[in-house]
Scaffold this active site. Structure first.
Site, short mmCIF file in Angstrom:
data_model
loop_
_atom_site.label_atom_id
_atom_site.label_comp_id
_atom_site.label_asym_id
_atom_site.label_seq_id
_atom_site.Cartn_x
_atom_site.Cartn_y
_atom_site.Cartn_z
N LEU A 1 -21.31 -7.89 28.81
CA LEU A 1 -20.68 -7.40 30.04
C LEU A 1 -21.29 -6.10 30.54
CD1 LEU A 1 -18.53 -9.56 29.14
CD2 LEU A 1 -16.81 -8.08 30.17
N ARG B 1 -4.97 -13.40 3.26
CA ARG B 1 -6.37 -13.22 3.66
C ARG B 1 -6.84 -14.37 4.54
NH1 ARG B 1 -7.91 -10.72 -2.27
NH2 ARG B 1 -7.38 -8.57 -1.71
N THR C 1 -10.01 -4.44 1.89
CA THR C 1 -11.22 -4.17 2.66
C THR C 1 -12.29 -5.20 2.33
OG1 THR C 1 -12.23 -2.77 0.96
CG2 THR C 1 -10.74 -1.69 2.53
N SER D 1 0.82 -1.22 0.00
CA SER D 1 0.00 0.00 0.00
C SER D 1 0.85 1.27 0.00
CB SER D 1 -0.91 0.02 1.23
OG SER D 1 -1.85 -1.02 1.18
N THR E 1 2.77 -2.71 8.60
CA THR E 1 2.91 -3.38 9.89
C THR E 1 4.36 -3.74 10.10
OG1 THR E 1 0.68 -4.29 9.72
CG2 THR E 1 2.16 -5.35 11.27
N GLU F 1 -5.46 -6.27 4.39
CA GLU F 1 -5.39 -7.32 3.37
C GLU F 1 -6.55 -7.23 2.37
OE1 GLU F 1 -2.85 -9.51 3.30
OE2 GLU F 1 -1.98 -9.14 5.25
#
Length: 387
Positions: free
Chosen positions: A345, A250, A372, A134, A166, A370
């Site tokens: 909760l 994916r 949208t 990207s 990442t 990976e």
């Protein structure tokens, strides 16, 4: 509050070795991941040492050949390891998926000499990788990327910016998809770039709503010189390499999503069994028990979907459509299940005293990375309608 110990999921595995591998993974999750996760997420601290531990245990190399130090495990097994890791700490599970993705180009398209030279270090845990596709102006439209590598003698000179990386700035190597020729997909190639290359720099990490312990940053290439021998595949083959990697990646995201959803369900079930209202556990109330039942059913369906796609991959059959389906369904499931867990909760779910709110924040990114989920629908639709 730390997450509760991960409850073992009943699994049908193809070998005794796979059972032992899942057992080892659970031990590492309880010993190394769960005690760190909440503290590291709150501090935004990257757990590099954890990846070293996983590398020593052989968990960073599972789907790759033993010849180069890999575990040579079926994808069906590797993905279930990812699920267990993500249930303990998504930043680590997703990080292992990204590292595996970053090794894919070399393992699948490199020469024998390239693999022998670089793959053992990548698979041993000594090095951590990142995948660079990207850019600030090209996300879903990956073929529009602008980062350019010009051949100058025996080196490529790389200029441009990659985004949403990442492990950006922390990785030891980058599998970078760059433009070496004409506009469009045919002018794209793949380079394996050392993390300490001169004139390669990382911007400060992005401020995200979740996964704070996993650095995500832009990378700037300002005349970075890369030896020609680090071209993976043929010139112009980079887009094909990228798409092949994304199909497998994916499935990794799908497995991580089910891990997060399972962790959220486990927390919701535990809480519902101990929280009492009107003189009995809230799990006894039909409205809430039905919610838990739906959460569990969606998780089992997602797990079956990603494993079905993995078995196609292991058999050498096409699995692009099935990978997109798994990524779409499993990540949407994770978003719904984690949101419902917060609801179970009640007020406590909205506080940081319980990890339910963290699971919900983390689940959102899985619908984006990976490709949208809108892109997944495009992929599926095209496969259904093509002649």
């Amino acid at each position: 509050m730390n997450a509760a110990p991960v409850k073992p999921v009943e699994r049908r595995l193809p070998s005794e070795e796979a059972h032992a591998l899942l057992g080892l993974t659970r031990e590492l999750v309880e010993r190394e991941l769960l005690p760190r996760a909440a503290e590291f997420e709150a501090a935004g601290r990257f757990p590099r040492e954890v990846f070293g531990i996983l590398g020593e245990a052989g968990l960073l190399s599972l789907p790759y050949a033993e010849q180069y130090g890999g575990g040579e495990q079926p994808y069906e097994v590797y993905l279930q390891v990812l699920e267990e890791l993500a249930a303990g700490w998504l930043a680590v599970g997703l990080g292992v998926s990204v590292h595996t993705l970053s090794c894919h180009a070399l393992a699948g398209f490199g020469t024998d000499g390239q693999r022998a030279a670089w793959l053992p270090g990548m698979l041993s845990g000594e090095q951590l990788g990142a995948y660079c596709l990207s850019e600030p102006q090209s996300g879903s439209d990956a073929a529009a990327l602008r980062t350019r590598a010009e051949l100058s003698g025996d080196q490529y000179v790389v200029n441009g910016t990659k985004a949403w990386i990442t492990h950006g700035g922390r990785a030891d190597f980058y599998s970078a998809i760059v433009r070496t020729g004409e506009e469009g997909p045919r002018g794209i190639s793949c380079l394996l770039i050392p993390g300490d290359a001169d004139h390669l720099s990382a911007a400060p990490p992005e401020h995200k709503m979740g996964m704070n312990s996993s650095p995500t940053a832009q990378l700037h290439f300002d005349g970075v010189r890369v030896d020609r021998e680090r071209l993976v595949g043929e010139p112009g083959q980079g887009f094909q390499i990228a798409l092949a990697a994304l199909d497998s990646g994916r499935l990794g995201i799908a497995a991580c999503a089910i891990g997060v959803a399972q962790a959220a369900l486990d927390q919701a079930v535990e809480y519902a069994g101990t929280r009492r209202q009107f003189g009995r556990p809230i799990a006894d109330f039909q409205g809430l028990s039905f919610m838990l039942a739906d959460m569990a059913t969606q998780i089992e369906a997602g797990r079956a979907l990603y494993l079905s796609a993995a078995r196609l991959r292991d058999a050498g059959l096409p699995f692009t459509k099935e990978a997109a389906m798994a990524k779409l369904f499993c990540t949407d499931t994770a978003m719904k299940v984690t949101t419902d867990a917060v609801q179970v909760l009640g007020g406590y779910g909205y506080t940081q005293d319980f990890p339910a709110e963290r699971y919900m924040r983390e689940a959102k990114v899985l619908q984006i990375v990976e490709g949208t989920n809108q892109i997944q629908r495009l992929v599926i639709g095209r496969h259904l309608t093509r002649v």
